[in-house]
Design a protein around this motif. Structure first.
Motif, PDB file in Angstrom:
ATOM      1  N   GLY A  63      38.457  40.496  42.841  1.00 19.66           N
ATOM      2  CA  GLY A  63      38.994  41.013  41.402  1.00 19.66           C
ATOM      3  C   GLY A  63      38.608  39.762  40.393  1.00 19.66           C
ATOM      4  O   GLY A  63      38.643  40.159  39.010  1.00 19.66           O
ATOM      5  N   GLY A  64      38.407  38.573  40.739  1.00 21.85           N
ATOM      6  CA  GLY A  64      37.971  37.525  39.913  1.00 21.85           C
ATOM      7  C   GLY A  64      39.241  36.438  39.703  1.00 21.85           C
ATOM      8  O   GLY A  64      39.221  35.689  38.918  1.00 21.85           O
ATOM      9  N   ILE A  65      40.372  36.831  40.479  1.00 21.82           N
ATOM     10  CA  ILE A  65      41.618  35.820  40.200  1.00 21.82           C
ATOM     11  C   ILE A  65      41.051  34.273  41.082  1.00 21.82           C
ATOM     12  O   ILE A  65      40.647  34.433  42.107  1.00 21.82           O
ATOM     13  CB  ILE A  65      42.999  36.283  40.750  1.00 21.82           C
ATOM     14  CG1 ILE A  65      43.094  37.602  39.960  1.00 21.82           C
ATOM     15  CG2 ILE A  65      43.942  35.277  40.740  1.00 21.82           C
ATOM     16  CD1 ILE A  65      44.267  38.177  40.615  1.00 21.82           C
ATOM     17  N   VAL A  66      41.307  33.366  40.284  1.00 24.86           N
ATOM     18  CA  VAL A  66      40.938  31.967  41.006  1.00 24.86           C
ATOM     19  C   VAL A  66      42.155  31.258  41.048  1.00 24.86           C
ATOM     20  O   VAL A  66      43.059  31.215  40.261  1.00 24.86           O
ATOM     21  CB  VAL A  66      39.782  31.184  40.104  1.00 24.86           C
ATOM     22  CG1 VAL A  66      39.736  30.074  40.780  1.00 24.86           C
ATOM     23  CG2 VAL A  66      38.633  32.198  39.913  1.00 24.86           C
ATOM     24  N   GLY A  67      42.420  30.554  42.294  1.00 24.36           N
ATOM     25  CA  GLY A  67      43.454  29.873  42.535  1.00 24.36           C
ATOM     26  C   GLY A  67      43.644  29.198  43.792  1.00 24.36           C
ATOM     27  O   GLY A  67      42.548  29.221  44.556  1.00 24.36           O
ATOM     28  N   GLU A  68      44.712  28.602  44.160  1.00 27.13           N
ATOM     29  CA  GLU A  68      45.088  27.767  45.277  1.00 27.13           C
ATOM     30  C   GLU A  68      46.089  28.508  46.169  1.00 27.13           C
ATOM     31  O   GLU A  68      46.995  29.078  45.872  1.00 27.13           O
ATOM     32  CB  GLU A  68      45.610  26.565  45.046  1.00 27.13           C
ATOM     33  CG  GLU A  68      46.086  25.624  46.150  1.00 27.13           C
ATOM     34  CD  GLU A  68      46.406  24.392  45.805  1.00 27.13           C
ATOM     35  OE1 GLU A  68      47.265  23.727  46.657  1.00 27.13           O
ATOM     36  OE2 GLU A  68      46.201  23.885  44.410  1.00 27.13           O
ATOM     37  N   GLY A  82      47.457  29.137  37.797  1.00 25.23           N
ATOM     38  CA  GLY A  82      48.171  28.721  36.601  1.00 25.23           C
ATOM     39  C   GLY A  82      49.479  28.396  36.989  1.00 25.23           C
ATOM     40  O   GLY A  82      50.104  27.928  37.888  1.00 25.23           O
ATOM     41  N   ASP A  83      50.583  29.214  36.176  1.00 17.15           N
ATOM     42  CA  ASP A  83      51.969  29.283  36.436  1.00 17.15           C
ATOM     43  C   ASP A  83      52.470  30.497  37.193  1.00 17.15           C
ATOM     44  O   ASP A  83      53.673  30.483  37.522  1.00 17.15           O
ATOM     45  CB  ASP A  83      52.880  29.186  35.184  1.00 17.15           C
ATOM     46  CG  ASP A  83      52.349  27.754  34.472  1.00 17.15           C
ATOM     47  OD1 ASP A  83      52.227  26.920  35.107  1.00 17.15           O
ATOM     48  OD2 ASP A  83      52.642  27.813  33.251  1.00 17.15           O
ATOM     49  N   THR A  84      51.326  31.356  37.559  1.00 16.58           N
ATOM     50  CA  THR A  84      51.907  32.484  38.355  1.00 16.58           C
ATOM     51  C   THR A  84      51.581  32.620  39.688  1.00 16.58           C
ATOM     52  O   THR A  84      50.543  31.702  40.055  1.00 16.58           O
ATOM     53  CB  THR A  84      51.264  33.957  37.635  1.00 16.58           C
ATOM     54  OG1 THR A  84      49.888  33.643  37.740  1.00 16.58           O
ATOM     55  CG2 THR A  84      51.811  33.834  36.087  1.00 16.58           C
ATOM     56  N   ARG A  85      52.184  33.505  40.627  1.00 16.03           N
ATOM     57  CA  ARG A  85      51.660  33.628  41.932  1.00 16.03           C
ATOM     58  C   ARG A  85      51.310  34.881  42.152  1.00 16.03           C
ATOM     59  O   ARG A  85      52.131  35.806  41.469  1.00 16.03           O
ATOM     60  CB  ARG A  85      53.087  33.098  42.870  1.00 16.03           C
ATOM     61  CG  ARG A  85      53.116  31.614  42.766  1.00 16.03           C
ATOM     62  CD  ARG A  85      54.394  31.347  43.548  1.00 16.03           C
ATOM     63  NE  ARG A  85      54.670  29.920  43.629  1.00 16.03           N
ATOM     64  CZ  ARG A  85      54.659  29.057  44.392  1.00 16.03           C
ATOM     65  NH1 ARG A  85      54.626  29.511  45.628  1.00 16.03           N
ATOM     66  NH2 ARG A  85      55.082  27.629  44.447  1.00 16.03           N
ATOM     67  N   VAL A  86      50.316  35.195  42.781  1.00 14.44           N
ATOM     68  CA  VAL A  86      49.926  36.574  43.238  1.00 14.44           C
ATOM     69  C   VAL A  86      49.723  36.845  44.472  1.00 14.44           C
ATOM     70  O   VAL A  86      49.260  36.048  45.041  1.00 14.44           O
ATOM     71  CB  VAL A  86      48.325  36.662  42.270  1.00 14.44           C
ATOM     72  CG1 VAL A  86      47.832  38.074  42.467  1.00 14.44           C
ATOM     73  CG2 VAL A  86      48.608  36.309  40.854  1.00 14.44           C
ATOM     74  N   GLU A  87      50.154  37.863  45.057  1.00 14.41           N
ATOM     75  CA  GLU A  87      49.846  38.424  46.240  1.00 14.41           C
ATOM     76  C   GLU A  87      48.537  39.240  46.443  1.00 14.41           C
ATOM     77  O   GLU A  87      48.595  40.234  45.801  1.00 14.41           O
ATOM     78  CB  GLU A  87      51.341  38.981  47.005  1.00 14.41           C
ATOM     79  CG  GLU A  87      52.461  38.027  47.331  1.00 14.41           C
ATOM     80  CD  GLU A  87      53.594  38.630  47.749  1.00 14.41           C
ATOM     81  OE1 GLU A  87      53.366  40.058  47.879  1.00 14.41           O
ATOM     82  OE2 GLU A  87      54.434  37.848  48.228  1.00 14.41           O
ATOM     83  N   VAL A  88      47.764  38.922  47.345  1.00 16.94           N
ATOM     84  CA  VAL A  88      46.597  39.568  47.723  1.00 16.94           C
ATOM     85  C   VAL A  88      46.320  39.808  49.032  1.00 16.94           C
ATOM     86  O   VAL A  88      46.789  38.986  50.068  1.00 16.94           O
ATOM     87  CB  VAL A  88      45.465  38.838  47.003  1.00 16.94           C
ATOM     88  CG1 VAL A  88      44.410  39.440  47.194  1.00 16.94           C
ATOM     89  CG2 VAL A  88      45.588  38.473  45.623  1.00 16.94           C
ATOM     90  N   GLU A  89      45.849  41.120  49.380  1.00 17.10           N
ATOM     91  CA  GLU A  89      45.425  41.209  50.886  1.00 17.10           C
ATOM     92  C   GLU A  89      44.368  40.274  51.207  1.00 17.10           C
ATOM     93  O   GLU A  89      43.365  39.776  50.481  1.00 17.10           O
ATOM     94  CB  GLU A  89      44.837  42.547  50.929  1.00 17.10           C
ATOM     95  CG  GLU A  89      45.995  43.642  50.828  1.00 17.10           C
ATOM     96  CD  GLU A  89      45.167  45.032  50.985  1.00 17.10           C
ATOM     97  OE1 GLU A  89      44.086  44.952  51.548  1.00 17.10           O
ATOM     98  OE2 GLU A  89      45.828  45.866  50.939  1.00 17.10           O
ATOM     99  N   ARG A  90      44.183  39.579  52.467  1.00 20.50           N
ATOM    100  CA  ARG A  90      43.315  38.838  52.964  1.00 20.50           C
ATOM    101  C   ARG A  90      41.831  39.198  52.998  1.00 20.50           C
ATOM    102  O   ARG A  90      40.910  38.566  52.333  1.00 20.50           O
ATOM    103  CB  ARG A  90      43.643  38.483  54.417  1.00 20.50           C
ATOM    104  CG  ARG A  90      44.484  37.490  54.834  1.00 20.50           C
ATOM    105  CD  ARG A  90      44.476  36.926  56.260  1.00 20.50           C
ATOM    106  NE  ARG A  90      45.572  36.026  56.647  1.00 20.50           N
ATOM    107  CZ  ARG A  90      45.134  34.968  56.984  1.00 20.50           C
ATOM    108  NH1 ARG A  90      43.893  34.639  57.454  1.00 20.50           N
ATOM    109  NH2 ARG A  90      45.881  34.086  57.412  1.00 20.50           N
ATOM    110  N   SER A  91      41.595  40.593  52.975  1.00 20.70           N
ATOM    111  CA  SER A  91      40.200  41.085  52.976  1.00 20.70           C
ATOM    112  C   SER A  91      39.838  41.152  51.614  1.00 20.70           C
ATOM    113  O   SER A  91      38.617  41.311  51.213  1.00 20.70           O
ATOM    114  CB  SER A  91      40.289  42.600  53.526  1.00 20.70           C
ATOM    115  OG  SER A  91      40.977  43.421  52.395  1.00 20.70           O
ATOM    116  N   LYS A  92      40.517  40.804  50.428  1.00 20.60           N
ATOM    117  CA  LYS A  92      40.107  40.997  48.973  1.00 20.60           C
ATOM    118  C   LYS A  92      39.562  39.320  48.588  1.00 20.60           C
ATOM    119  O   LYS A  92      39.363  39.297  47.463  1.00 20.60           O
ATOM    120  CB  LYS A  92      41.206  41.432  47.986  1.00 20.60           C
ATOM    121  CG  LYS A  92      41.743  42.778  48.594  1.00 20.60           C
ATOM    122  CD  LYS A  92      40.382  43.685  48.537  1.00 20.60           C
ATOM    123  CE  LYS A  92      40.880  44.956  48.839  1.00 20.60           C
ATOM    124  NZ  LYS A  92      39.704  46.085  49.172  1.00 20.60           N
TER     125      LYS A  92
END
Length: 97
Positions: A63-68, A82-92
């Motif tokens: 979806g275009g989210i870049v992070g660590e 950034g300052d947020t945390r996002v939970e994503v499925e591994r397959s995504k």
């Protein structure tokens, strides 16, 4: 007379069935090597990428989210962007930067 000519067998003979069969198998082989084989290879590469994820990797999602990556479970990856945390499925996960 016209009816007899229409009902008569064609003079050219029957087409060679072996040649027709080889042509069908040729088309199947072309579709396999052009479509199915590359797709299967790409799926294996993506599965390997998802399997080898570890904490601290910089990733991009589909979806275009870049992070660590800050946390991993079996199916869910928590990404700090950034300052947020996002939970994503591994397959995504699209790629590791």
């Amino acid at each position: 007379m016209l009816m007899l000519n229409l009902m008569a067998a064609p003079q050219g003979g029957a087409p060679n069935q072996a040649a027709s069969l080889m042509m069908v198998f040729g088309f199947i082989a072309i579709f396999y090597f052009l479509f199915f084989r590359p797709q299967r290879k790409q799926q294996k590469e993506h599965a390997e990428l998802v399997k080898n994820l570890k904490r601290g990797d910089k990733v991009s999602t589909i979806g275009g989210i870049v992070g660590e990556i800050v946390h991993l479970t079996n199916d869910i990856v928590t990404i700090k962007s950034g300052d947020t945390r996002v939970e994503v499925e591994r397959s995504k996960i699209g790629k590791v930067n």
